[in-house]
Design a protein around this motif. Sequence first.
Motif, PDB file in Angstrom:
ATOM      1  N   ASN A   6       0.805  -1.235   0.000  1.00 42.55           N
ATOM      2  CA  ASN A   6       0.000   0.000   0.000  1.00 42.55           C
ATOM      3  C   ASN A   6       0.836   1.283   0.000  1.00 42.55           C
ATOM      4  OD1 ASN A   6      -2.546  -1.230  -0.147  1.00 42.55           O
ATOM      5  ND2 ASN A   6      -2.595  -1.517   2.074  1.00 42.55           N
ATOM      6  N   ASP A   7       2.156   1.166   0.125  1.00 42.95           N
ATOM      7  CA  ASP A   7       2.996   2.366   0.011  1.00 42.95           C
ATOM      8  C   ASP A   7       2.943   2.897  -1.418  1.00 42.95           C
ATOM      9  OD1 ASP A   7       3.734   2.321   2.629  1.00 42.95           O
ATOM     10  OD2 ASP A   7       5.824   1.746   2.284  1.00 42.95           O
ATOM     11  N   ASN A   8       2.951   4.219  -1.545  1.00 44.16           N
ATOM     12  CA  ASN A   8       2.979   4.856  -2.857  1.00 44.16           C
ATOM     13  C   ASN A   8       4.397   4.888  -3.407  1.00 44.16           C
ATOM     14  OD1 ASN A   8       0.184   5.638  -3.221  1.00 44.16           O
ATOM     15  ND2 ASN A   8       0.504   7.135  -1.596  1.00 44.16           N
ATOM     16  N   LEU A   9       4.511   4.672  -4.707  1.00 39.58           N
ATOM     17  CA  LEU A   9       5.779   4.788  -5.411  1.00 39.58           C
ATOM     18  C   LEU A   9       5.657   5.913  -6.443  1.00 39.58           C
ATOM     19  CD1 LEU A   9       6.647   1.043  -6.196  1.00 39.58           C
ATOM     20  CD2 LEU A   9       7.322   2.393  -4.199  1.00 39.58           C
ATOM     21  N   PHE A  10       6.723   6.680  -6.602  1.00 39.90           N
ATOM     22  CA  PHE A  10       6.769   7.750  -7.589  1.00 39.90           C
ATOM     23  C   PHE A  10       7.827   7.358  -8.614  1.00 39.90           C
ATOM     24  CE2 PHE A  10       5.285   9.290  -3.567  1.00 39.90           C
ATOM     25  CZ  PHE A  10       4.154  10.014  -3.905  1.00 39.90           C
ATOM     26  N   ILE A  29       2.257  -0.285  -4.130  1.00 36.37           N
ATOM     27  CA  ILE A  29       2.667  -1.685  -3.993  1.00 36.37           C
ATOM     28  C   ILE A  29       1.465  -2.521  -3.581  1.00 36.37           C
ATOM     29  CG2 ILE A  29       4.062  -3.288  -2.637  1.00 36.37           C
ATOM     30  CD1 ILE A  29       6.297  -1.365  -2.678  1.00 36.37           C
ATOM     31  N   ALA A  30       1.161  -3.532  -4.392  1.00 40.31           N
ATOM     32  CA  ALA A  30       0.015  -4.400  -4.128  1.00 40.31           C
ATOM     33  C   ALA A  30       0.439  -5.694  -3.433  1.00 40.31           C
ATOM     34  CB  ALA A  30      -0.711  -4.732  -5.432  1.00 40.31           C
ATOM     35  N   GLU A  31       1.598  -6.224  -3.812  1.00 35.68           N
ATOM     36  CA  GLU A  31       2.113  -7.453  -3.202  1.00 35.68           C
ATOM     37  C   GLU A  31       3.625  -7.387  -3.155  1.00 35.68           C
ATOM     38  OE1 GLU A  31       0.767 -11.106  -4.961  1.00 35.68           O
ATOM     39  OE2 GLU A  31      -1.233 -10.292  -5.429  1.00 35.68           O
ATOM     40  N   VAL A  32       4.202  -8.131  -2.224  1.00 36.50           N
ATOM     41  CA  VAL A  32       5.661  -8.220  -2.123  1.00 36.50           C
ATOM     42  C   VAL A  32       6.065  -9.689  -2.218  1.00 36.50           C
ATOM     43  CG1 VAL A  32       7.681  -7.810  -0.669  1.00 36.50           C
ATOM     44  CG2 VAL A  32       5.804  -6.145  -0.691  1.00 36.50           C
ATOM     45  N   GLU A  33       6.991  -9.973  -3.124  1.00 36.54           N
ATOM     46  CA  GLU A  33       7.540 -11.331  -3.272  1.00 36.54           C
ATOM     47  C   GLU A  33       9.001 -11.326  -2.822  1.00 36.54           C
ATOM     48  OE1 GLU A  33       4.807 -12.646  -7.138  1.00 36.54           O
ATOM     49  OE2 GLU A  33       6.923 -12.124  -7.420  1.00 36.54           O
ATOM     50  N   ASP A  34       9.618 -12.494  -2.803  1.00 41.92           N
ATOM     51  CA  ASP A  34      11.018 -12.581  -2.372  1.00 41.92           C
ATOM     52  C   ASP A  34      11.937 -11.742  -3.260  1.00 41.92           C
ATOM     53  OD1 ASP A  34      10.369 -14.254  -0.318  1.00 41.92           O
ATOM     54  OD2 ASP A  34      10.906 -16.101  -1.382  1.00 41.92           O
ATOM     55  N   GLU A  35      11.699 -11.761  -4.565  1.00 41.53           N
ATOM     56  CA  GLU A  35      12.598 -11.094  -5.507  1.00 41.53           C
ATOM     57  C   GLU A  35      11.932  -9.969  -6.283  1.00 41.53           C
ATOM     58  OE1 GLU A  35      15.753 -11.846  -5.614  1.00 41.53           O
ATOM     59  OE2 GLU A  35      15.596 -13.571  -4.245  1.00 41.53           O
ATOM     60  N   ALA A  36      10.697  -9.629  -5.918  1.00 33.48           N
ATOM     61  CA  ALA A  36       9.988  -8.639  -6.734  1.00 33.48           C
ATOM     62  C   ALA A  36       8.918  -7.913  -5.931  1.00 33.48           C
ATOM     63  CB  ALA A  36       9.350  -9.325  -7.942  1.00 33.48           C
ATOM     64  N   PHE A  37       8.547  -6.745  -6.448  1.00 31.43           N
ATOM     65  CA  PHE A  37       7.355  -6.031  -5.999  1.00 31.43           C
ATOM     66  C   PHE A  37       6.314  -6.135  -7.097  1.00 31.43           C
ATOM     67  CE2 PHE A  37      10.685  -3.172  -3.994  1.00 31.43           C
ATOM     68  CZ  PHE A  37      10.511  -3.667  -2.715  1.00 31.43           C
ATOM     69  N   LEU A  38       5.055  -6.326  -6.703  1.00 32.46           N
ATOM     70  CA  LEU A  38       3.951  -6.244  -7.653  1.00 32.46           C
ATOM     71  C   LEU A  38       3.270  -4.896  -7.420  1.00 32.46           C
ATOM     72  CD1 LEU A  38       2.680  -9.883  -7.353  1.00 32.46           C
ATOM     73  CD2 LEU A  38       3.365  -8.798  -9.483  1.00 32.46           C
ATOM     74  N   ILE A  39       3.237  -4.083  -8.471  1.00 33.32           N
ATOM     75  CA  ILE A  39       2.717  -2.718  -8.326  1.00 33.32           C
ATOM     76  C   ILE A  39       1.557  -2.497  -9.289  1.00 33.32           C
ATOM     77  CG2 ILE A  39       5.004  -1.892  -7.661  1.00 33.32           C
ATOM     78  CD1 ILE A  39       5.221  -0.552 -10.426  1.00 33.32           C
ATOM     79  N   GLU A  40       0.700  -1.542  -8.941  1.00 31.96           N
ATOM     80  CA  GLU A  40      -0.386  -1.163  -9.852  1.00 31.96           C
ATOM     81  C   GLU A  40       0.195  -0.460 -11.080  1.00 31.96           C
ATOM     82  OE1 GLU A  40      -2.836   1.327  -7.449  1.00 31.96           O
ATOM     83  OE2 GLU A  40      -3.679  -0.340  -6.296  1.00 31.96           O
ATOM     84  N   VAL A  88       2.104  -4.980 -12.319  1.00 32.10           N
ATOM     85  CA  VAL A  88       3.426  -5.028 -12.943  1.00 32.10           C
ATOM     86  C   VAL A  88       4.404  -5.614 -11.931  1.00 32.10           C
ATOM     87  CG1 VAL A  88       5.239  -3.702 -14.087  1.00 32.10           C
ATOM     88  CG2 VAL A  88       2.850  -2.924 -14.216  1.00 32.10           C
ATOM     89  N   ARG A  89       5.155  -6.617 -12.359  1.00 35.46           N
ATOM     90  CA  ARG A  89       6.165  -7.217 -11.479  1.00 35.46           C
ATOM     91  C   ARG A  89       7.513  -6.532 -11.777  1.00 35.46           C
ATOM     92  NH1 ARG A  89       4.893 -12.055 -12.085  1.00 35.46           N
ATOM     93  NH2 ARG A  89       4.196 -12.664  -9.991  1.00 35.46           N
ATOM     94  N   VAL A  90       8.078  -5.868 -10.738  1.00 35.04           N
ATOM     95  CA  VAL A  90       9.364  -5.192 -10.915  1.00 35.04           C
ATOM     96  C   VAL A  90      10.391  -5.791  -9.963  1.00 35.04           C
ATOM     97  CG1 VAL A  90       8.288  -3.038 -11.681  1.00 35.04           C
ATOM     98  CG2 VAL A  90       8.854  -3.326  -9.258  1.00 35.04           C
ATOM     99  N   HIS A  91      11.639  -5.711 -10.364  1.00 37.06           N
ATOM    100  CA  HIS A  91      12.743  -6.285  -9.589  1.00 37.06           C
ATOM    101  C   HIS A  91      12.857  -5.606  -8.226  1.00 37.06           C
ATOM    102  CE1 HIS A  91      16.686  -7.798  -8.542  1.00 37.06           C
ATOM    103  NE2 HIS A  91      17.140  -6.563  -8.441  1.00 37.06           N
ATOM    104  N   LYS A  92      13.068  -6.403  -7.191  1.00 35.50           N
ATOM    105  CA  LYS A  92      13.255  -5.893  -5.830  1.00 35.50           C
ATOM    106  C   LYS A  92      14.751  -5.655  -5.614  1.00 35.50           C
ATOM    107  CE  LYS A  92      12.105  -7.330  -1.075  1.00 35.50           C
ATOM    108  NZ  LYS A  92      11.524  -8.474  -0.316  1.00 35.50           N
TER     109      LYS A  92
END
Length: 217
Positions: A6-10, A29-40, A88-92
């Motif tokens: 739920n944190d906002n990303l710019f 941020i909608a979900e957090v994985e071991d190696e990635a963030f899932l974002i709107e 969108v899955r982005v690299h953590k």
Amino acid sequence: MYPKINDNLFIQEASSDASETEVEYRSRIAEVEDEAFLIEIPMQESNGRLKKLHIGDELSVYFMTEGGIKNYFYTHVLGFKEDVIRMVRVHKPAKDEILKIQRRSFLRVSAELELAARTAAGIRFLVRTEDISGGGTSFMTDISVPLEMGDHLQCWILLPYRNGSSEHAQFEAEVVRMKKLENGRSLAMLKFVNILDGERQKIIRYCFERQFDFRNR
């Protein structure tokens, strides 16, 4: 420290298109994985336009934490996830790849940048900077450019970015210190006294990229 659900990303895209790199999008941020963030899907707040992303796109991101601290990191698009909404899955990044910048202090980096300046008397000169931050810069000078503490300069600086693009930032600066050196030259230290937020953000982005490169050497 990582951002939380739920944190906002710019977000800005690290694109070779200079006009696109200036556009800031907002996501969450909608979900957090071991190696990635899932974002709107990132959205441009001024007009509601969604940003179309592709696998491999590089992004410059920051999120805010307590005390007005901006936390910057680089990432890239890994893929997508179809759920109730498309994500969108982005690299953590690694934790030490997240750089913190305090609200009232700016990251200062060593940098040889081309700086064009004009004094109040209309004298123009071109120098190379020694360092720069979002709050000021410094450069070497000699007697051919007579400067004193309190002088105001109109300045233009060329900022090269990691993606190959370059931008000019314009500002008015005040000479706050002149330090005489043994070689007969002086180090002029400037603080920005009149600078648009968009121009300052260009400089902060350059400093962030520069520091990021230092850390990865």
